[in-house]
Design a protein around this motif. Sequence first.
Motif, PDB file in Angstrom:
ATOM      1  N   LEU A 121       0.804  -1.223   0.000  1.00 45.17           N
ATOM      2  CA  LEU A 121       0.000   0.000   0.000  1.00 45.17           C
ATOM      3  C   LEU A 121       0.837   1.272   0.000  1.00 45.17           C
ATOM      4  N   SER A 122       2.164   1.142  -0.176  1.00 44.91           N
ATOM      5  CA  SER A 122       3.004   2.332  -0.041  1.00 44.91           C
ATOM      6  C   SER A 122       2.722   3.352  -1.139  1.00 44.91           C
TER       7      SER A 122
ATOM      8  N   MET B 224      -6.811   0.157   2.897  1.00 39.37           N
ATOM      9  CA  MET B 224      -5.866   1.265   3.062  1.00 39.37           C
ATOM     10  C   MET B 224      -5.182   1.200   4.415  1.00 39.37           C
ATOM     11  N   THR B 225      -4.073   1.917   4.514  1.00 39.79           N
ATOM     12  CA  THR B 225      -3.384   2.005   5.795  1.00 39.79           C
ATOM     13  C   THR B 225      -4.171   2.991   6.667  1.00 39.79           C
ATOM     14  N   PRO B 226      -3.992   2.956   7.985  1.00 39.15           N
ATOM     15  CA  PRO B 226      -4.702   3.917   8.844  1.00 39.15           C
ATOM     16  C   PRO B 226      -4.440   5.361   8.421  1.00 39.15           C
ATOM     17  N   GLU B 227      -3.228   5.674   7.935  1.00 42.35           N
ATOM     18  CA  GLU B 227      -2.910   7.042   7.503  1.00 42.35           C
ATOM     19  C   GLU B 227      -3.732   7.422   6.277  1.00 42.35           C
ATOM     20  N   GLN B 228      -3.819   6.501   5.315  1.00 44.56           N
ATOM     21  CA  GLN B 228      -4.609   6.765   4.103  1.00 44.56           C
ATOM     22  C   GLN B 228      -6.090   6.912   4.446  1.00 44.56           C
ATOM     23  N   HIS B 229      -6.559   6.133   5.414  1.00 43.65           N
ATOM     24  CA  HIS B 229      -7.964   6.222   5.814  1.00 43.65           C
ATOM     25  C   HIS B 229      -8.248   7.590   6.425  1.00 43.65           C
ATOM     26  N   ALA B 230      -7.288   8.098   7.194  1.00 43.08           N
ATOM     27  CA  ALA B 230      -7.465   9.402   7.834  1.00 43.08           C
ATOM     28  C   ALA B 230      -7.563  10.512   6.790  1.00 43.08           C
TER      29      ALA B 230
ATOM     30  N   SER C 118      -5.519  -1.834   6.878  1.00 42.34           N
ATOM     31  CA  SER C 118      -4.498  -2.860   6.989  1.00 42.34           C
ATOM     32  C   SER C 118      -3.489  -2.453   8.062  1.00 42.34           C
ATOM     33  N   PRO C 119      -3.230  -3.329   9.033  1.00 40.02           N
ATOM     34  CA  PRO C 119      -2.248  -2.989  10.067  1.00 40.02           C
ATOM     35  C   PRO C 119      -0.818  -2.951   9.530  1.00 40.02           C
TER      36      PRO C 119
ATOM     37  N   CYS D  71      -8.007  -6.635  -8.522  1.00 38.91           N
ATOM     38  CA  CYS D  71      -7.357  -6.091  -7.341  1.00 38.91           C
ATOM     39  C   CYS D  71      -6.276  -5.147  -7.850  1.00 38.91           C
ATOM     40  N   GLY D  72      -6.306  -3.896  -7.430  1.00 43.74           N
ATOM     41  CA  GLY D  72      -5.295  -2.978  -7.923  1.00 43.74           C
ATOM     42  C   GLY D  72      -5.296  -1.664  -7.167  1.00 43.74           C
TER      43      GLY D  72
END
Lengths: 191, 183
Positions: free
Chosen positions: B76-77, B122-128, B146-147, B177-178
Amino acid sequence: MRLLFGSCFTFLIAAVLGLGATWFTLTRGVAFGSLSVGAWTAWPKSGSVDIDPYARASIARSGELPTGMGDGVAFYAHTDDQGSNFDGRCTFTISGMTPAARYWTVTLYDPQGRLVANTIDRHGFTSDEIVRDSDGHFSITVAPLARAGNWLPTGGIELFVLVWRLYDTPIGVATRTTKEGPMPAIARKGC
Amino acid sequence: MIRVLLWILAAVLLGGIVHLSTVLAMPQAAKQDAYSRLVPLTPVNALVQLTAPTTGNAIIPFMDPAFAQAVCRYDLSSGSLKLIAPVSQAYTSVTFYTRKSVAYYAINDRAAGRRKIELDLMTPEQHAEVPEEEDVTAADRLIIESPSTMGLIMLRALAPEPGLMPMARGALAGATCGIQPVQ
């Protein structure tokens, strides 16, 4: 001199004890929060973020991907109800009840989790394909040689493992009694 | 005598420390965990069907042979991920694993409740960073955090009978998936 000898002895014993205990717990698949019904054992927590460090280490070592909690639950059996090992040269019968689930599958593996070669290319059954009698009961014969009905071939290997997977089931972390999760009985019928 | 007992006590305590630290270090040290096994077989951020397990050869041990399976090895980077999976006739499930094989989320077709399973990972940062009103308007949009930045998504479709395996594989073939384009 005595101090040196003593500390060498201590370190040696510590290494043997510590590494031995780690090897033992990881090869035996020790994990907390198990749910045992008869010969079947499941670790519902291993399919969630609440997985304990032992199960975490064990799956990292074996390369498994545990069944997720929202997907289903997997029950493992290494012996019959009497505790005798699953010897692929013997005959076992599996019969009885299954807990509520939308689908279930039963699969026979070798102890490393690989499928076992056999002449009819059968490695298990699903709840849809199993042959039942008129009142809905079923019986599976696990045997090295062909049998009538639901025959699950062992390929004559020395040890096998059975995995019973329930998909979309209420059985899980909150399940405590065997009444909620009646699992099929396993009996040995000779070798 | 007392002195020997003290040495033994020290050995047992130290042994306990060795045991606990090796157990805790095992997931970091393991070279043959599920993710490592899939690296040579799967591209990043794309869905690939896994070949059915055959006798004596399993990519991942203890896989259910009654299922057709596809894996999306994600990273997810560079952005959040979208997974769309049509539901097969029998039973379909999606399980999310971290880089260290911890199943942190799993959902089946009935729980997803639609003709297709549609998820944003998404990562928690992306969700925020997701605008709040967008979050509300798309109430039926499932967002999973995703943790870990890397991990695995396993998509499984059941073939209730061996003859239905092509149907299950067909259902997975329609899944994607992409990485999502940045809005």
